[in-house]
Design a protein around this motif. Structure first.
Motif, PDB file in Angstrom:
ATOM      1  N   ILE A   1      47.343  44.753  48.757  1.00 31.38           N
ATOM      2  CA  ILE A   1      46.750  45.932  48.137  1.00 31.38           C
ATOM      3  C   ILE A   1      47.810  46.578  47.250  1.00 31.38           C
ATOM      4  N   GLY A   2      47.441  46.918  46.032  1.00 34.87           N
ATOM      5  CA  GLY A   2      48.380  47.523  45.088  1.00 34.87           C
ATOM      6  C   GLY A   2      49.110  46.508  44.238  1.00 34.87           C
ATOM      7  N   SER A   3      48.854  45.231  44.450  1.00 36.19           N
ATOM      8  CA  SER A   3      49.526  44.196  43.660  1.00 36.19           C
ATOM      9  C   SER A   3      48.857  44.069  42.286  1.00 36.19           C
ATOM     10  N   ARG A   4      49.463  43.281  41.453  1.00 29.44           N
ATOM     11  CA  ARG A   4      48.915  43.042  40.115  1.00 29.44           C
ATOM     12  C   ARG A   4      47.518  42.427  40.216  1.00 29.44           C
ATOM     13  N   GLN A   5      47.344  41.457  41.130  1.00 29.46           N
ATOM     14  CA  GLN A   5      46.037  40.825  41.293  1.00 29.46           C
ATOM     15  C   GLN A   5      45.009  41.830  41.773  1.00 29.46           C
TER      16      GLN A   5
ATOM     17  N   LEU B   1      44.984  45.016  41.018  1.00 29.24           N
ATOM     18  CA  LEU B   1      44.637  45.804  39.831  1.00 29.24           C
ATOM     19  C   LEU B   1      43.663  45.035  38.938  1.00 29.24           C
ATOM     20  N   ILE B   2      43.929  43.752  38.733  1.00 33.34           N
ATOM     21  CA  ILE B   2      43.037  42.925  37.904  1.00 33.34           C
ATOM     22  C   ILE B   2      41.643  42.873  38.530  1.00 33.34           C
ATOM     23  N   ASP B   3      41.576  42.703  39.848  1.00 32.19           N
ATOM     24  CA  ASP B   3      40.277  42.644  40.524  1.00 32.19           C
ATOM     25  C   ASP B   3      39.536  43.970  40.415  1.00 32.19           C
ATOM     26  N   GLN B   4      40.262  45.079  40.499  1.00 33.91           N
ATOM     27  CA  GLN B   4      39.617  46.384  40.375  1.00 33.91           C
ATOM     28  C   GLN B   4      39.088  46.605  38.960  1.00 33.91           C
ATOM     29  N   VAL B   5      39.870  46.217  37.951  1.00 36.05           N
ATOM     30  CA  VAL B   5      39.410  46.359  36.557  1.00 36.05           C
ATOM     31  C   VAL B   5      38.224  45.427  36.317  1.00 36.05           C
ATOM     32  N   ARG B   6      38.247  44.237  36.906  1.00 35.56           N
ATOM     33  CA  ARG B   6      37.126  43.301  36.778  1.00 35.56           C
ATOM     34  C   ARG B   6      35.857  43.906  37.398  1.00 35.56           C
ATOM     35  N   TYR B   7      36.021  44.587  38.530  1.00 37.10           N
ATOM     36  CA  TYR B   7      34.873  45.230  39.173  1.00 37.10           C
ATOM     37  C   TYR B   7      34.332  46.360  38.295  1.00 37.10           C
ATOM     38  N   VAL B   8      35.225  47.180  37.737  1.00 38.11           N
ATOM     39  CA  VAL B   8      34.785  48.268  36.848  1.00 38.11           C
ATOM     40  C   VAL B   8      34.042  47.691  35.658  1.00 38.11           C
TER      41      VAL B   8
ATOM     42  N   ALA C   1      36.437  48.253  25.600  1.00 39.61           N
ATOM     43  CA  ALA C   1      37.753  48.764  25.977  1.00 39.61           C
ATOM     44  C   ALA C   1      38.185  48.215  27.344  1.00 39.61           C
ATOM     45  N   VAL C   2      37.281  48.232  28.321  1.00 36.36           N
ATOM     46  CA  VAL C   2      37.621  47.715  29.650  1.00 36.36           C
ATOM     47  C   VAL C   2      37.806  46.203  29.588  1.00 36.36           C
ATOM     48  N   PHE C   3      36.994  45.541  28.771  1.00 31.66           N
ATOM     49  CA  PHE C   3      37.136  44.096  28.619  1.00 31.66           C
ATOM     50  C   PHE C   3      38.494  43.747  28.021  1.00 31.66           C
ATOM     51  N   GLN C   4      38.935  44.487  27.005  1.00 33.75           N
ATOM     52  CA  GLN C   4      40.238  44.234  26.392  1.00 33.75           C
ATOM     53  C   GLN C   4      41.367  44.500  27.390  1.00 33.75           C
ATOM     54  N   LEU C   5      41.226  45.562  28.203  1.00 35.63           N
ATOM     55  CA  LEU C   5      42.216  45.843  29.239  1.00 35.63           C
ATOM     56  C   LEU C   5      42.298  44.685  30.229  1.00 35.63           C
ATOM     57  N   LEU C   6      41.158  44.165  30.615  1.00 35.37           N
ATOM     58  CA  LEU C   6      41.122  43.039  31.543  1.00 35.37           C
ATOM     59  C   LEU C   6      41.797  41.812  30.938  1.00 35.37           C
ATOM     60  N   LEU C   7      41.494  41.523  29.681  1.00 33.04           N
ATOM     61  CA  LEU C   7      42.138  40.381  29.013  1.00 33.04           C
ATOM     62  C   LEU C   7      43.644  40.563  28.942  1.00 33.04           C
ATOM     63  N   ASP C   8      44.100  41.767  28.589  1.00 33.53           N
ATOM     64  CA  ASP C   8      45.536  42.030  28.496  1.00 33.53           C
ATOM     65  C   ASP C   8      46.216  41.883  29.853  1.00 33.53           C
ATOM     66  N   LEU C   9      45.564  42.374  30.907  1.00 34.79           N
ATOM     67  CA  LEU C   9      46.139  42.237  32.248  1.00 34.79           C
ATOM     68  C   LEU C   9      46.221  40.773  32.667  1.00 34.79           C
ATOM     69  N   GLU C  10      45.159  40.036  32.408  1.00 24.40           N
ATOM     70  CA  GLU C  10      45.140  38.633  32.805  1.00 24.40           C
ATOM     71  C   GLU C  10      46.130  37.792  31.999  1.00 24.40           C
ATOM     72  N   ASN C  11      46.368  38.179  30.754  1.00 28.79           N
ATOM     73  CA  ASN C  11      47.319  37.452  29.914  1.00 28.79           C
ATOM     74  C   ASN C  11      48.722  38.014  30.032  1.00 28.79           C
ATOM     75  N   GLN C  12      48.929  38.965  30.944  1.00 32.24           N
ATOM     76  CA  GLN C  12      50.212  39.602  31.235  1.00 32.24           C
ATOM     77  C   GLN C  12      50.833  40.271  30.021  1.00 32.24           C
ATOM     78  N   GLN C  13      49.983  40.808  29.132  1.00 30.65           N
ATOM     79  CA  GLN C  13      50.506  41.581  28.017  1.00 30.65           C
ATOM     80  C   GLN C  13      50.834  42.993  28.459  1.00 30.65           C
ATOM     81  N   ILE C  14      50.261  43.417  29.575  1.00 31.00           N
ATOM     82  CA  ILE C  14      50.572  44.724  30.140  1.00 31.00           C
ATOM     83  C   ILE C  14      51.334  44.476  31.432  1.00 31.00           C
TER      84      ILE C  14
END
Length: 129
Positions: A94-98, A100-107, A115-128
């Motif tokens: 809980i609280g790990s990068r994965q 966070l990605i799962d929570q953004v995916r749920y949102v 905007a949320v889709f771009q955030l998800l892509l950036d997180l998954e591609n480790q740009q953030i």
């Protein structure tokens, strides 16, 4: 006769199913079917895991009178498929990068927008980070 150490259904040769072929096949198919059964014999059918009648009568009263029949289904009353949460892996933190990605995916699944889709892509591609 071949031995099959990992097949317990073939340990007793009297329980093996006899080689048979379906009728009405085109020329050569029945022979191929028999040859396949001889190469890897079929064992006896396994006993059911749940004994018949062990779950009770089908006409007994419900065990969940307040739960709609459609619970767990995306259609109808009651919670949908989101209520059927799969168990988390043992190495999930809980609280790990994965997490966070799962929570953004749920949102995003609940409120899809660019905007949320771009955030998800950036997180998954480790740009953030």
């Amino acid at each position: 006769m071949a031995t099959y150490g990992n097949r317990t259904d073939l340990q007793n040769p009297t329980k093996k199913i006899a080689v048979t072929a379906a009728t009405g096949q085109t020329y050569g198919e029945a022979g191929a079917q028999r040859a396949a059964q001889q190469a890897v014999p079929m064992g006896a059918p396994q006993a059911p895991v749940i004994a018949p009648g062990s779950l009770g009568n089908l006409d007994r009263p419900t065990e969940r009178p307040m739960e709609p029949v459609t619970a767990g289904n995306p259609l109808g009353m009651g919670p949908g498929a989101e209520a059927l949460v799969p168990p988390m892996p043992a190495d999930y933190t809980i609280g790990s990068r994965q997490d966070l990605i799962d929570q953004v995916r749920y949102v995003y699944s609940k409120y899809p927008n660019s905007a949320v889709f771009q955030l998800l892509l950036d997180l998954e591609n480790q740009q953030i980070k």
